[in-house]
Design a protein around this motif. Structure first.
Motif, PDB file in Angstrom:
ATOM      1  N   LYS A  51      40.349  40.774  38.738  1.00 48.14           N
ATOM      2  CA  LYS A  51      39.906  42.026  39.362  1.00 48.14           C
ATOM      3  C   LYS A  51      41.064  42.701  40.089  1.00 48.14           C
ATOM      4  CE  LYS A  51      36.396  43.862  42.510  1.00 48.14           C
ATOM      5  NZ  LYS A  51      35.248  43.545  43.395  1.00 48.14           N
ATOM      6  N   ASN A  52      41.177  44.001  39.898  1.00 40.80           N
ATOM      7  CA  ASN A  52      42.241  44.820  40.494  1.00 40.80           C
ATOM      8  C   ASN A  52      43.642  44.383  40.064  1.00 40.80           C
ATOM      9  OD1 ASN A  52      40.301  46.348  41.948  1.00 40.80           O
ATOM     10  ND2 ASN A  52      40.234  44.792  43.554  1.00 40.80           N
ATOM     11  N   GLY A  53      43.727  43.752  38.900  1.00 37.99           N
ATOM     12  CA  GLY A  53      45.020  43.374  38.362  1.00 37.99           C
ATOM     13  C   GLY A  53      45.627  42.116  38.956  1.00 37.99           C
ATOM     14  N   LYS A  54      44.872  41.404  39.785  1.00 39.53           N
ATOM     15  CA  LYS A  54      45.391  40.185  40.405  1.00 39.53           C
ATOM     16  C   LYS A  54      45.486  39.060  39.361  1.00 39.53           C
ATOM     17  CE  LYS A  54      44.600  36.963  44.226  1.00 39.53           C
ATOM     18  NZ  LYS A  54      43.701  36.603  45.362  1.00 39.53           N
ATOM     19  N   ILE A  55      46.644  38.395  39.327  1.00 35.10           N
ATOM     20  CA  ILE A  55      46.865  37.307  38.378  1.00 35.10           C
ATOM     21  C   ILE A  55      46.318  35.993  38.957  1.00 35.10           C
ATOM     22  CG2 ILE A  55      48.573  36.052  37.013  1.00 35.10           C
ATOM     23  CD1 ILE A  55      48.346  39.009  36.295  1.00 35.10           C
ATOM     24  N   PHE A  56      45.602  35.236  38.135  1.00 34.32           N
ATOM     25  CA  PHE A  56      45.062  33.954  38.588  1.00 34.32           C
ATOM     26  C   PHE A  56      45.191  32.915  37.482  1.00 34.32           C
ATOM     27  CE2 PHE A  56      41.596  35.893  36.294  1.00 34.32           C
ATOM     28  CZ  PHE A  56      40.889  34.843  35.726  1.00 34.32           C
ATOM     29  N   ARG A  57      45.120  31.645  37.866  1.00 33.72           N
ATOM     30  CA  ARG A  57      45.158  30.573  36.880  1.00 33.72           C
ATOM     31  C   ARG A  57      43.756  30.307  36.350  1.00 33.72           C
ATOM     32  NH1 ARG A  57      46.140  24.020  37.469  1.00 33.72           N
ATOM     33  NH2 ARG A  57      46.009  23.608  35.230  1.00 33.72           N
ATOM     34  N   LEU A  58      43.597  30.398  35.056  1.00 34.18           N
ATOM     35  CA  LEU A  58      42.312  30.129  34.431  1.00 34.18           C
ATOM     36  C   LEU A  58      42.264  28.661  34.004  1.00 34.18           C
ATOM     37  CD1 LEU A  58      40.328  32.319  32.008  1.00 34.18           C
ATOM     38  CD2 LEU A  58      40.911  30.015  31.263  1.00 34.18           C
ATOM     39  N   TYR A  59      41.216  27.956  34.436  1.00 32.43           N
ATOM     40  CA  TYR A  59      41.057  26.537  34.084  1.00 32.43           C
ATOM     41  C   TYR A  59      40.377  26.412  32.728  1.00 32.43           C
ATOM     42  CZ  TYR A  59      42.289  25.581  38.914  1.00 32.43           C
ATOM     43  OH  TYR A  59      42.959  25.510  40.109  1.00 32.43           O
ATOM     44  N   ILE A 117      35.039  26.385  37.693  1.00 29.34           N
ATOM     45  CA  ILE A 117      35.867  26.245  38.901  1.00 29.34           C
ATOM     46  C   ILE A 117      36.338  27.622  39.364  1.00 29.34           C
ATOM     47  CG2 ILE A 117      38.016  25.291  39.851  1.00 29.34           C
ATOM     48  CD1 ILE A 117      37.767  23.031  37.766  1.00 29.34           C
ATOM     49  N   ASN A 118      36.771  28.444  38.410  1.00 27.20           N
ATOM     50  CA  ASN A 118      37.193  29.814  38.737  1.00 27.20           C
ATOM     51  C   ASN A 118      36.055  30.636  39.323  1.00 27.20           C
ATOM     52  OD1 ASN A 118      39.004  29.328  35.873  1.00 27.20           O
ATOM     53  ND2 ASN A 118      40.098  30.037  37.685  1.00 27.20           N
ATOM     54  N   VAL A 119      34.843  30.391  38.818  1.00 28.73           N
ATOM     55  CA  VAL A 119      33.675  31.100  39.337  1.00 28.73           C
ATOM     56  C   VAL A 119      33.431  30.707  40.796  1.00 28.73           C
ATOM     57  CG1 VAL A 119      31.170  31.422  39.144  1.00 28.73           C
ATOM     58  CG2 VAL A 119      32.583  31.355  37.083  1.00 28.73           C
ATOM     59  N   GLU A 123      37.230  33.888  41.537  1.00 26.85           N
ATOM     60  CA  GLU A 123      38.188  34.586  40.676  1.00 26.85           C
ATOM     61  C   GLU A 123      37.523  35.157  39.431  1.00 26.85           C
ATOM     62  OE1 GLU A 123      41.973  31.671  41.745  1.00 26.85           O
ATOM     63  OE2 GLU A 123      40.532  31.119  40.188  1.00 26.85           O
ATOM     64  N   MET A 124      36.401  34.542  39.049  1.00 30.52           N
ATOM     65  CA  MET A 124      35.664  34.975  37.866  1.00 30.52           C
ATOM     66  C   MET A 124      34.177  35.020  38.185  1.00 30.52           C
ATOM     67  SD  MET A 124      37.517  32.831  34.763  1.00 30.52           S
ATOM     68  CE  MET A 124      36.515  33.625  33.496  1.00 30.52           C
ATOM     69  N   SER A 125      33.439  35.587  37.254  1.00 27.77           N
ATOM     70  CA  SER A 125      31.982  35.592  37.329  1.00 27.77           C
ATOM     71  C   SER A 125      31.463  34.894  36.081  1.00 27.77           C
ATOM     72  CB  SER A 125      31.470  37.031  37.387  1.00 27.77           C
ATOM     73  OG  SER A 125      30.050  37.058  37.410  1.00 27.77           O
ATOM     74  N   LEU A 126      30.211  34.487  36.086  1.00 32.76           N
ATOM     75  CA  LEU A 126      29.638  33.904  34.870  1.00 32.76           C
ATOM     76  C   LEU A 126      29.639  34.933  33.745  1.00 32.76           C
ATOM     77  CD1 LEU A 126      26.599  31.835  36.186  1.00 32.76           C
ATOM     78  CD2 LEU A 126      28.719  30.948  35.215  1.00 32.76           C
ATOM     79  N   VAL A 157      36.324  45.021  37.891  1.00 33.63           N
ATOM     80  CA  VAL A 157      35.355  43.942  38.109  1.00 33.63           C
ATOM     81  C   VAL A 157      35.987  42.596  37.759  1.00 33.63           C
ATOM     82  CG1 VAL A 157      33.386  45.445  37.620  1.00 33.63           C
ATOM     83  CG2 VAL A 157      34.426  44.143  35.762  1.00 33.63           C
ATOM     84  N   LYS A 158      35.336  41.526  38.159  1.00 35.36           N
ATOM     85  CA  LYS A 158      35.831  40.184  37.840  1.00 35.36           C
ATOM     86  C   LYS A 158      35.624  39.879  36.356  1.00 35.36           C
ATOM     87  CE  LYS A 158      34.614  38.212  42.371  1.00 35.36           C
ATOM     88  NZ  LYS A 158      33.753  37.221  43.056  1.00 35.36           N
ATOM     89  N   PRO A 159      36.565  39.200  35.736  1.00 33.42           N
ATOM     90  CA  PRO A 159      36.351  38.751  34.356  1.00 33.42           C
ATOM     91  C   PRO A 159      35.281  37.670  34.329  1.00 33.42           C
ATOM     92  CG  PRO A 159      38.377  37.815  35.221  1.00 33.42           C
ATOM     93  CD  PRO A 159      37.877  38.785  36.259  1.00 33.42           C
ATOM     94  N   GLY A 160      34.713  37.425  33.158  1.00 33.51           N
ATOM     95  CA  GLY A 160      33.625  36.454  33.068  1.00 33.51           C
ATOM     96  C   GLY A 160      33.864  35.362  32.053  1.00 33.51           C
TER      97      GLY A 160
END
Length: 212
Positions: A51-59, A117-119, A123-126, A157-160
């Protein structure tokens, strides 16, 4: 007005419940990955755009050989494969980097379970748009210039873990159609629509339709 807080409560509740339900599957998957090939249980891939271009680690459970992402982009042996990867919307129907366990868990989306875990981390939504790679967003906007405004909407919005495009053919859908569906989702903000997508997701997993 109440969409986001209710959606967050739903995310946390379902993530905990699903985490408990899938715990045995996760343990078996982790053991299988370690037995088949050396390396970490989770994939060593670059960050995703949130969301808003923020980079995060996806598990995600590792479904490929160690260092697969860097090999594809930097190893001359994979140059043709990388070009095909970009042409086909950052997906491959067949990939020599997959392990045997990896091919199975990808087909049935088992590799995506750790995204719960990201949810929980917020960092994410379902349910939401696809969590894109930064270079994927950049390259696809060059290929489809008309999608730039749609990308802005998607990143609001948050990725899912799942979404409309996943339950409608998943990787069989091209980027321009996928990003349009994701942008429409971002505008809609409907809990009922979220629930419908969640109910459709088990069949998408079981059938393995379009999964890559």
């Amino acid at each position: 007005m109440f969409y986001e807080p209710i959606k967050r409560i739903m995310d946390i509740t379902l993530a905990i419940v699903l985490g408990i339900i899938f715990l045995p599957v996760c343990i078996l998957t982790a053991i299988s990955i370690k037995i088949e090939s050396p390396g970490p249980i989770f994939a060593d891939t670059p960050g995703r755009v949130g969301k808003n271009g923020k980079i995060f680690r996806l598990y995600k459970f590792r479904s490929m050989i160690v260092g697969a992402h860097n090999l594809l982009r930097n190893d001359p042996r994979f140059k043709k494969l990388y070009e095909e990867y970009k042409r086909s919307g950052y997906k491959l129907r067949e990939d020599p980097r997959w392990t045997r366990v990896g091919k199975f868990i990808r087909k049935y989306s088992i590799d995506e379970i750790p995204q719960l875990i990201n949810v929980l981390k917020g960092e994410m939504s379902l349910v939401g748009p696809r969590p894109y790679y930064p270079d994927e967003i950049e390259e696809q906007q060059k290929r489809y210039p008309h999608t730039k405004e749609l990308v802005k909407e998607v990143l609001s919005v948050k990725p899912g873990i799942t979404g409309e495009w996943q339950v409608s053919g998943r990787s069989e859908i091209n980027f321009d159609k996928r990003i349009a569906m994701d942008a429409e989702y971002a505008r809609r903000k409907s809990l009922i629509f979220d629930i419908i997508i969640i109910l459709k997701t088990p069949w998408a997993m079981i059938s393995g339709k379009g999964a890559v």
